[in-house]
Design a protein around this motif. Sequence first.
Motif, PDB file in Angstrom:
ATOM      1  N   ILE A 112      51.751 -45.383  21.200  1.00  0.00           N
ATOM      2  CA  ILE A 112      51.143 -45.396  19.866  1.00  0.00           C
ATOM      3  C   ILE A 112      52.170 -45.834  18.830  1.00  0.00           C
ATOM      4  N   ARG A 113      53.379 -45.298  18.971  1.00  0.00           N
ATOM      5  CA  ARG A 113      54.431 -45.633  18.012  1.00  0.00           C
ATOM      6  C   ARG A 113      54.722 -47.133  18.018  1.00  0.00           C
ATOM      7  N   GLU A 114      54.828 -47.689  19.217  1.00  0.00           N
ATOM      8  CA  GLU A 114      55.174 -49.115  19.302  1.00  0.00           C
ATOM      9  C   GLU A 114      54.029 -49.986  18.807  1.00  0.00           C
ATOM     10  N   ILE A 115      52.790 -49.563  19.101  1.00  0.00           N
ATOM     11  CA  ILE A 115      51.649 -50.329  18.584  1.00  0.00           C
ATOM     12  C   ILE A 115      51.668 -50.283  17.055  1.00  0.00           C
ATOM     13  N   ALA A 116      51.956 -49.084  16.500  1.00  0.00           N
ATOM     14  CA  ALA A 116      52.022 -48.957  15.040  1.00  0.00           C
ATOM     15  C   ALA A 116      53.095 -49.870  14.469  1.00  0.00           C
ATOM     16  N   LEU A 117      54.221 -49.964  15.184  1.00  0.00           N
ATOM     17  CA  LEU A 117      55.308 -50.834  14.709  1.00  0.00           C
ATOM     18  C   LEU A 117      54.837 -52.282  14.624  1.00  0.00           C
ATOM     19  N   HIS A 118      54.074 -52.696  15.637  1.00  0.00           N
ATOM     20  CA  HIS A 118      53.663 -54.089  15.633  1.00  0.00           C
ATOM     21  C   HIS A 118      52.459 -54.343  14.732  1.00  0.00           C
ATOM     22  N   ILE A 119      51.746 -53.286  14.328  1.00  0.00           N
ATOM     23  CA  ILE A 119      50.663 -53.475  13.358  1.00  0.00           C
ATOM     24  C   ILE A 119      51.206 -53.431  11.936  1.00  0.00           C
ATOM     25  N   TRP A 120      51.968 -52.374  11.622  1.00  0.00           N
ATOM     26  CA  TRP A 120      52.342 -52.128  10.226  1.00  0.00           C
ATOM     27  C   TRP A 120      53.775 -52.549   9.917  1.00  0.00           C
ATOM     28  N   GLY A 121      54.547 -52.909  10.924  1.00  0.00           N
ATOM     29  CA  GLY A 121      55.932 -53.287  10.655  1.00  0.00           C
ATOM     30  C   GLY A 121      56.796 -52.071  10.404  1.00  0.00           C
ATOM     31  N   GLU A 122      58.052 -52.348  10.033  1.00  0.00           N
ATOM     32  CA  GLU A 122      59.013 -51.253   9.931  1.00  0.00           C
ATOM     33  C   GLU A 122      59.059 -50.659   8.528  1.00  0.00           C
ATOM     34  N   SER A 123      58.247 -51.199   7.583  1.00  0.00           N
ATOM     35  CA  SER A 123      58.455 -50.765   6.208  1.00  0.00           C
ATOM     36  C   SER A 123      57.785 -49.421   5.935  1.00  0.00           C
ATOM     37  N   VAL A 124      58.245 -48.799   4.862  1.00  0.00           N
ATOM     38  CA  VAL A 124      57.833 -47.446   4.503  1.00  0.00           C
ATOM     39  C   VAL A 124      56.667 -47.520   3.535  1.00  0.00           C
ATOM     40  N   ARG A 125      55.660 -46.703   3.754  1.00  0.00           N
ATOM     41  CA  ARG A 125      54.485 -46.722   2.879  1.00  0.00           C
ATOM     42  C   ARG A 125      54.148 -45.339   2.370  1.00  0.00           C
ATOM     43  N   ALA A 126      53.273 -45.296   1.383  1.00  0.00           N
ATOM     44  CA  ALA A 126      52.794 -44.007   0.875  1.00  0.00           C
ATOM     45  C   ALA A 126      51.478 -44.204   0.154  1.00  0.00           C
ATOM     46  N   LEU A 127      50.641 -43.180   0.192  1.00  0.00           N
ATOM     47  CA  LEU A 127      49.446 -43.169  -0.651  1.00  0.00           C
ATOM     48  C   LEU A 127      49.880 -42.869  -2.086  1.00  0.00           C
ATOM     49  N   PRO A 128      49.070 -43.234  -3.068  1.00  0.00           N
ATOM     50  CA  PRO A 128      49.411 -42.818  -4.430  1.00  0.00           C
ATOM     51  C   PRO A 128      49.251 -41.300  -4.565  1.00  0.00           C
ATOM     52  N   TYR A 129      49.885 -40.749  -5.576  1.00  0.00           N
ATOM     53  CA  TYR A 129      49.706 -39.317  -5.845  1.00  0.00           C
ATOM     54  C   TYR A 129      48.234 -39.058  -6.185  1.00  0.00           C
ATOM     55  N   PHE A 130      47.697 -37.949  -5.696  1.00  0.00           N
ATOM     56  CA  PHE A 130      46.281 -37.673  -5.916  1.00  0.00           C
ATOM     57  C   PHE A 130      46.006 -37.404  -7.394  1.00  0.00           C
ATOM     58  N   LEU A 131      46.934 -36.679  -8.020  1.00  0.00           N
ATOM     59  CA  LEU A 131      46.779 -36.331  -9.438  1.00  0.00           C
ATOM     60  C   LEU A 131      48.077 -36.710 -10.128  1.00  0.00           C
TER      61      LEU A 131
END
Lengths: 296, 368, 381
Positions: free
Chosen positions: A106-125
């Motif tokens: 799963i980790r390796e598939i995620a790497l090849h889908i989303w790449g190595e960069s860091v993401r985040a959702l916006p703050y809810f409030l």
Amino acid sequence: MTVELFIQYFFAGITYGIIYAIVAIGFNIIYNTTGIINFAQGEFVMLGGMISISLNAFFPLPLAIAGAVLITMMVGALVEVSFIRWLKSPSVIRMIIITIGVSILIREIALHIWGESVRALPYFLGDEITTIQILGARISPQVLWIIGVCTIIVIALSLFFRYTMHGQMMRACAANRTAATLCGISAKNMVTFSFMLSAGIGALAGAVMSPVTYTEYDIGTGLAIKGFTVAILGGLGNSMAAVAAGLLLGLLEAFSVTVVPLAYQDVIAITILLLIIFIRPHGLFGRKDAAGLKEF
Amino acid sequence: MKHLLPISLLLATVVLIQQLTLWTDTQFYLTQLTMTGYYSLLIIGLCLLLGYAGQISLGHAGFFAIGGYTSAVLTTRDFSLHLDHPLLVVSDRLGLLMSRADYFGGEIIHFHPWAAAALALAATMIIAYLIGVPVLKLKGHYLAMATLGFGIIIYRVALASPIFGEADGIFEVPAFPLLAGLSISGDFGSRVSNYYIAWVLVAITMFLLLNLINSRVGRGLRAIHGSEEAANAMGINTASYKLRTFILSAVLAALAGVFMTHYSSGIGPSEAGVMQSVRYVAIVAVGGMANLWGALTMGVGLNFMSLRGMFGTYDEAVFGLILITIMLFAPQGLLRLSLFNQLKDLLLPASLKGRLSKPGRKEEDGTA
Amino acid sequence: MKKLLLTTIIALAMLGFSAVAAVAETIKIGAILAVTGGASFLGAPEARTLEMLAEELNEQGGINGKKVELIIRDSAGSPERAMSFTRQLIEEQRVFAIIGPSTSGETMRIKQIAEGGRTILISLAAAEAIVNPLARYVFKTPQNDRFAAMQIFKTMNDMGISKIAVVSGNTGFGQAGRNQIAQIAPDYGIEILENEVYDSRATDLSALVTRLMSNREVEAVVNWSIVPAQAILARNMRQAGWEVPLFQSHGFGNIRYVEAAGRAAEGIIFPAGRLLVADVLPADHPQKEVLVTYQENYEARFNEPVSTFGGHAYDAFHILVRAIEEAGTDREAVRDAIENMQGFVGTGGIFNFSATDHNGLDIDAFSMLTVKDGQFVKLEQ
């Protein structure tokens, strides 16, 4: 230490602790129905964060999170159906190696889908620097979201296991699989369901925590290790104990900053946990017979 | 002497491979094969603990690191400022210290590699004993967590301590003089000799372990694995057996660490990581748990492919896939070929099966 | 003596082989990069940059009519694998030169192998130890951490800051910065009151911030780490209401990190090469053209912002190409050409190599930037 400082550390500790607790509960749900530790639990948390971030580009936030939880539950079911379900009385170590393999995949598939960069959702409030004052300490509202959602998950789960038919069936399987099967419960479906359930709560936690902690493809391993430690410390199979143990570890980490160099934080925390395990070999709240049941 | 034949075959293969690389002018393979050899030492030691004594350890990379780091620190750090320390005075008297020119032309005083290796192994034994006594009282997942915790502690200490070089690790570790003219080092010139050093060491270890598991001790271990209570009742001191096996496998891991460090002229925290420990356990499991030859073969195969970089950025993914596939279809290890039996199950009608195979045993893959 | 002789013979033999290999049609260039694993934030953009450059170069007909064959190996940040790959590239692939590795720990482990194999190694890691002490065949393109730290301290002197807290991640990058800061802080009259190392995987640093904040004498914080910790730290500081200036390392050089930190990134001060402010540089700045070309090509192709790390790979590749253009395919001559290269305009600065300096950059390679309205701008004082 002033009250403000104490509160500030306390909230930091609770935030770490509740996240560990959620991962540990995920371990416990699957452990109870199958007797195995699912090392891919951390990856469910990662998927929850990643998928909700991707969906958020198209849908409003609540919908994105709901979608992420659903998709991750499907992944959980898929994992169970393809790798666990059809094995005839497999041994514990075999199942563990399989889940380790699944987590790597799963980790390796995620790497090849989303790449190595860091993401985040916006703050809810509010945004990154909004804070709420509590007894002089300043807390980000997202921290309260994390604590709130995780608390609701814990309460909802305990109600679910106690009062719903499905929950009682799962508990029956955990207590005695053969007897449960004789009563007409499909143990296999219960196992699939337990994978979906723990994938779902992992994903929800992953989505809610991502604004604060960020998400990248390989956060799962670290979370799984911490969650596993917490599950064992509490006593395997006991979700309420996992919450207590998680909070204990989180608070230990937060308050240890005041006395030891941060670089040695894990060393101190793990040493204390090991000492606890040596004194109480079945975890803080575990029963003796439970520890003896499932061996390698 | 039992086991002489398979060991001779192993040595013959080792020689054959070297000759083959010579004929085909592909001697560069020996570099990765040497590294693989050292990792194999750890893996067969772990196999003894996991498959025969039935005790899991998710912290064996920690022992590898203790061996490697101790000998790296003792042979690279300059002790000249602490020479009046009683321990160093004694070491000096015993002739354990030596000096060499450092990188900037100055002189540093450090331990002789032999002394460093001895101290590394002694340290490992002591640590393994201290950890083993409380840890081996635990069972199942609790044992797994405790050894995992030990591994994390070692990793964190290596990563946090300036003396261990923090994230960069330790480099410039000198060669290890084994015998006159023979030394463990990564020099281009001593590639063939290093290949033989590593693999003779593996062969000797295999020989010793094979004899061990067929001795009284080995039977005791298997009894423990079957049922600890029963073994105890038969008069086997289970605690002592488990502890001694644990220490032996820790020392083998440390030995691998010491030699690998000298061969690759350094060690870094990635060698101590938790995932590294998990990797070793997985290799033993896919080798067939209680199967030294299986563990050795799988260890060589998987480590060799990884060190050769055969799968590029998909290296980890392929490793995961191999784990899953073997555990699904050949749970007793690839070498026991239960895949064949499963195929037979699938293809042959039930009536024929009875005549072809003995009454089926319940799945037994080295675990209670 | 005998061993020395043997080593020499083998080395000469290999030199012979490499000479044979060099006559062939293509020029093989190896690259060892941490494309996956914990240091992939370095290796992945580096690998993409190299692939792009090699393709561009070959479309334009290669170097002196010879195509370039790029062999990228993913070390995943492990020194053992980097070591194994170095030997493969040198002995098996007989590459002309090696670009990489991405991290200092890996580079230090293979430095001697490259020397022994007489193969040019252009490292993409920053540690000063890579080029000091000097190794004949080893070069590096990233600016020394020392210069970054000096720029930060100069700015602090201007701002009247003298008591600071230093925090850093437990990676090679953080380690190098932390050591340089401790070394040169006294030269600038700066006192380090707090010095903490955190896990580079940390998900929350509010406990650390609380700890530091309780020391009222701290006038500024210097953070030396990679994402996400540098964004998390900024957020946690501002959430705690701690308004002291936050200085980051040159590792902050990617607009993504500013996005990640959101409003908390406002006012962060950090040293960086000029790549990040390429569009606001005056048109007559010597680096302008190089920077804008690289940025536009990279961003058009990969649909992501450039980072300084990819820039290191850009510089390494072009230094090598220019040296081969000048000196042909004799490795010794190319090595000499790099060592004597003057005024090479790269993304990291203007490189002036010499027999005693295998990095070729000076303190002017860095300028101080700050974040304003979510954009990098030059720090105005």
